[in-house]
Design a protein around this motif. Sequence first.
Motif, PDB file in Angstrom:
ATOM      1  N   SER A  76       0.828  -1.200   0.000  1.00  0.00           N
ATOM      2  CA  SER A  76       0.000   0.000   0.000  1.00  0.00           C
ATOM      3  C   SER A  76       0.867   1.255   0.000  1.00  0.00           C
ATOM      4  O   SER A  76       2.042   1.230   0.404  1.00  0.00           O
ATOM      5  N   ASP A  77       0.270   2.352  -0.439  1.00  0.00           N
ATOM      6  CA  ASP A  77       0.960   3.642  -0.378  1.00  0.00           C
ATOM      7  C   ASP A  77       1.249   4.018   1.072  1.00  0.00           C
ATOM      8  O   ASP A  77       2.294   4.609   1.367  1.00  0.00           O
ATOM      9  N   GLU A  78       0.336   3.662   1.956  1.00  0.00           N
ATOM     10  CA  GLU A  78       0.512   3.997   3.370  1.00  0.00           C
ATOM     11  C   GLU A  78       1.743   3.305   3.953  1.00  0.00           C
ATOM     12  O   GLU A  78       2.503   3.899   4.724  1.00  0.00           O
ATOM     13  N   ARG A  79       1.946   2.054   3.573  1.00  0.00           N
ATOM     14  CA  ARG A  79       3.109   1.329   4.072  1.00  0.00           C
ATOM     15  C   ARG A  79       4.399   1.965   3.575  1.00  0.00           C
ATOM     16  O   ARG A  79       5.364   2.107   4.330  1.00  0.00           O
TER      17      ARG A  79
ATOM     18  N   GLY B  67      18.294  10.768   7.206  1.00  0.00           N
ATOM     19  CA  GLY B  67      18.833  11.322   5.971  1.00  0.00           C
ATOM     20  C   GLY B  67      18.833  10.364   4.815  1.00  0.00           C
ATOM     21  O   GLY B  67      19.662  10.469   3.914  1.00  0.00           O
ATOM     22  N   VAL B  68      17.902   9.405   4.826  1.00  0.00           N
ATOM     23  CA  VAL B  68      17.824   8.405   3.760  1.00  0.00           C
ATOM     24  C   VAL B  68      16.519   8.585   2.995  1.00  0.00           C
ATOM     25  O   VAL B  68      15.445   8.612   3.591  1.00  0.00           O
ATOM     26  N   ALA B  69      16.623   8.710   1.683  1.00  0.00           N
ATOM     27  CA  ALA B  69      15.436   8.838   0.838  1.00  0.00           C
ATOM     28  C   ALA B  69      14.935   7.457   0.445  1.00  0.00           C
ATOM     29  O   ALA B  69      15.708   6.504   0.354  1.00  0.00           O
ATOM     30  N   VAL B  70      13.646   7.335   0.209  1.00  0.00           N
ATOM     31  CA  VAL B  70      13.042   6.070  -0.210  1.00  0.00           C
ATOM     32  C   VAL B  70      12.369   6.272  -1.563  1.00  0.00           C
ATOM     33  O   VAL B  70      11.557   7.191  -1.731  1.00  0.00           O
ATOM     34  N   THR B  71      12.727   5.433  -2.525  1.00  0.00           N
ATOM     35  CA  THR B  71      12.118   5.482  -3.847  1.00  0.00           C
ATOM     36  C   THR B  71      11.744   4.065  -4.277  1.00  0.00           C
ATOM     37  O   THR B  71      12.116   3.095  -3.621  1.00  0.00           O
TER      38      THR B  71
ATOM     39  N   THR C 179       5.083   5.163   5.459  1.00  0.00           N
ATOM     40  CA  THR C 179       5.598   4.887   6.801  1.00  0.00           C
ATOM     41  C   THR C 179       7.078   4.539   6.747  1.00  0.00           C
ATOM     42  O   THR C 179       7.887   4.992   7.569  1.00  0.00           O
ATOM     43  N   LEU C 180       7.451   3.739   5.771  1.00  0.00           N
ATOM     44  CA  LEU C 180       8.850   3.367   5.591  1.00  0.00           C
ATOM     45  C   LEU C 180       9.694   4.605   5.289  1.00  0.00           C
ATOM     46  O   LEU C 180      10.774   4.794   5.858  1.00  0.00           O
ATOM     47  N   ALA C 181       9.198   5.456   4.400  1.00  0.00           N
ATOM     48  CA  ALA C 181       9.925   6.671   4.048  1.00  0.00           C
ATOM     49  C   ALA C 181      10.083   7.585   5.254  1.00  0.00           C
ATOM     50  O   ALA C 181      11.139   8.197   5.456  1.00  0.00           O
ATOM     51  N   GLY C 182       9.056   7.657   6.091  1.00  0.00           N
ATOM     52  CA  GLY C 182       9.139   8.480   7.284  1.00  0.00           C
ATOM     53  C   GLY C 182      10.183   7.978   8.258  1.00  0.00           C
ATOM     54  O   GLY C 182      10.909   8.762   8.881  1.00  0.00           O
ATOM     55  N   ALA C 183      10.288   6.655   8.396  1.00  0.00           N
ATOM     56  CA  ALA C 183      11.266   6.067   9.306  1.00  0.00           C
ATOM     57  C   ALA C 183      12.687   6.343   8.842  1.00  0.00           C
ATOM     58  O   ALA C 183      13.587   6.584   9.651  1.00  0.00           O
ATOM     59  N   PHE C 184      12.909   6.342   7.549  1.00  0.00           N
ATOM     60  CA  PHE C 184      14.250   6.536   7.006  1.00  0.00           C
ATOM     61  C   PHE C 184      14.633   8.006   6.885  1.00  0.00           C
ATOM     62  O   PHE C 184      15.822   8.344   6.966  1.00  0.00           O
ATOM     63  N   SER C 185      13.657   8.892   6.676  1.00  0.00           N
ATOM     64  CA  SER C 185      13.981  10.292   6.398  1.00  0.00           C
ATOM     65  C   SER C 185      14.710  10.950   7.554  1.00  0.00           C
ATOM     66  O   SER C 185      15.580  11.803   7.346  1.00  0.00           O
TER      67      SER C 185
ATOM     68  N   ALA D 135      21.185  -4.945   1.130  1.00  0.00           N
ATOM     69  CA  ALA D 135      19.894  -5.266   0.518  1.00  0.00           C
ATOM     70  C   ALA D 135      19.126  -6.190   1.445  1.00  0.00           C
ATOM     71  O   ALA D 135      19.684  -7.179   1.960  1.00  0.00           O
ATOM     72  N   ARG D 136      17.863  -5.871   1.675  1.00  0.00           N
ATOM     73  CA  ARG D 136      16.980  -6.677   2.517  1.00  0.00           C
ATOM     74  C   ARG D 136      15.566  -6.554   1.967  1.00  0.00           C
ATOM     75  O   ARG D 136      15.252  -5.632   1.222  1.00  0.00           O
ATOM     76  N   SER D 137      14.714  -7.431   2.390  1.00  0.00           N
ATOM     77  CA  SER D 137      13.312  -7.301   2.020  1.00  0.00           C
ATOM     78  C   SER D 137      12.700  -6.147   2.806  1.00  0.00           C
ATOM     79  O   SER D 137      13.231  -5.717   3.837  1.00  0.00           O
ATOM     80  N   VAL D 138      11.585  -5.640   2.315  1.00  0.00           N
ATOM     81  CA  VAL D 138      10.885  -4.572   3.021  1.00  0.00           C
ATOM     82  C   VAL D 138      10.515  -5.024   4.423  1.00  0.00           C
ATOM     83  O   VAL D 138      10.621  -4.257   5.389  1.00  0.00           O
ATOM     84  N   ASP D 139      10.084  -6.278   4.565  1.00  0.00           N
ATOM     85  CA  ASP D 139       9.747  -6.801   5.889  1.00  0.00           C
ATOM     86  C   ASP D 139      10.930  -6.687   6.837  1.00  0.00           C
ATOM     87  O   ASP D 139      10.774  -6.310   8.012  1.00  0.00           O
ATOM     88  N   GLU D 140      12.128  -7.014   6.355  1.00  0.00           N
ATOM     89  CA  GLU D 140      13.318  -6.962   7.204  1.00  0.00           C
ATOM     90  C   GLU D 140      13.697  -5.525   7.549  1.00  0.00           C
ATOM     91  O   GLU D 140      14.116  -5.236   8.670  1.00  0.00           O
ATOM     92  N   TRP D 141      13.548  -4.610   6.568  1.00  0.00           N
ATOM     93  CA  TRP D 141      13.860  -3.217   6.864  1.00  0.00           C
ATOM     94  C   TRP D 141      12.895  -2.655   7.905  1.00  0.00           C
ATOM     95  O   TRP D 141      13.267  -1.789   8.709  1.00  0.00           O
TER      96      TRP D 141
END
Length: 241
Positions: free
Chosen positions: A23-26, A38-42, A29-35, A66-72
């Motif tokens: 989902s876009d929401e997921r 100082g890490v961008a998510v694309t 959330t991932l992008a918010g955790a990394f930002s 490299a990891r799966s999204v679940d692992e990150w």
Amino acid sequence: MKELLEYLREQVITLTVYNYEGSDERLETLAGAFSGAGVAVTTDTTGRGSPTNLGVLHRGDEVFGARSVDEWEADDGFAAAFEGDDSDRAEIPHLPSDGMTISPETSRTKMVGISRTFERRALRERGGRLVAGFQTLSTITGSERTRAVYDRLANSGVSVTVCGYPDATIEDPPFEIFEDTDERFREYWFLLYDGNGNDSRKAALVSREQDPSLYDSFWTDNPETVDQLFALGSAEYPELL
């Protein structure tokens, strides 16, 4: 400001999620955790469309992990990558974008808050060079508070330049005005403060309007990065800086 924005993008480590299924929401959330680190998510896709949900941490062609999204997302995923023991850190080096925040959809209200934070640094320092661009000069004339802040900055000893498209006239300003008549900076909201020689006061915000009232933004208080932005800006836009 295009060149400064591109420079900041080059300094950022990116987590590219390949063949994302979710989902876009997921993803937000991932992008918010990394930002905050100082890490961008694309996202991107591969020709075969597999593997799915693979997150590759990299800066350009340099891959750190490299990891799966679940692992990150897991407690021992993102946190362990940056806060683990020495063996973990050997795999993923100290972030060169340390001190930088990335926010691809920053609201206008948030932008004002960031600008106020950096303006207060300059007010406390009572010196140095501050260059700010608010897209249009009516941003200053339309806000008594903003005008008062910039009057105080200039009157306190800060060398201030305000940049904007001249859609309004600023009466009797104690600061310098750069009229962006050719609209070179019309899409950009920025603030650069050199700290008056004090590294702890240095700050920079560079953003580009993507949609009405939403900005693709980078802000940092890393002194080396701020110095580089001033140097690049002086070379690219000597008439402004």
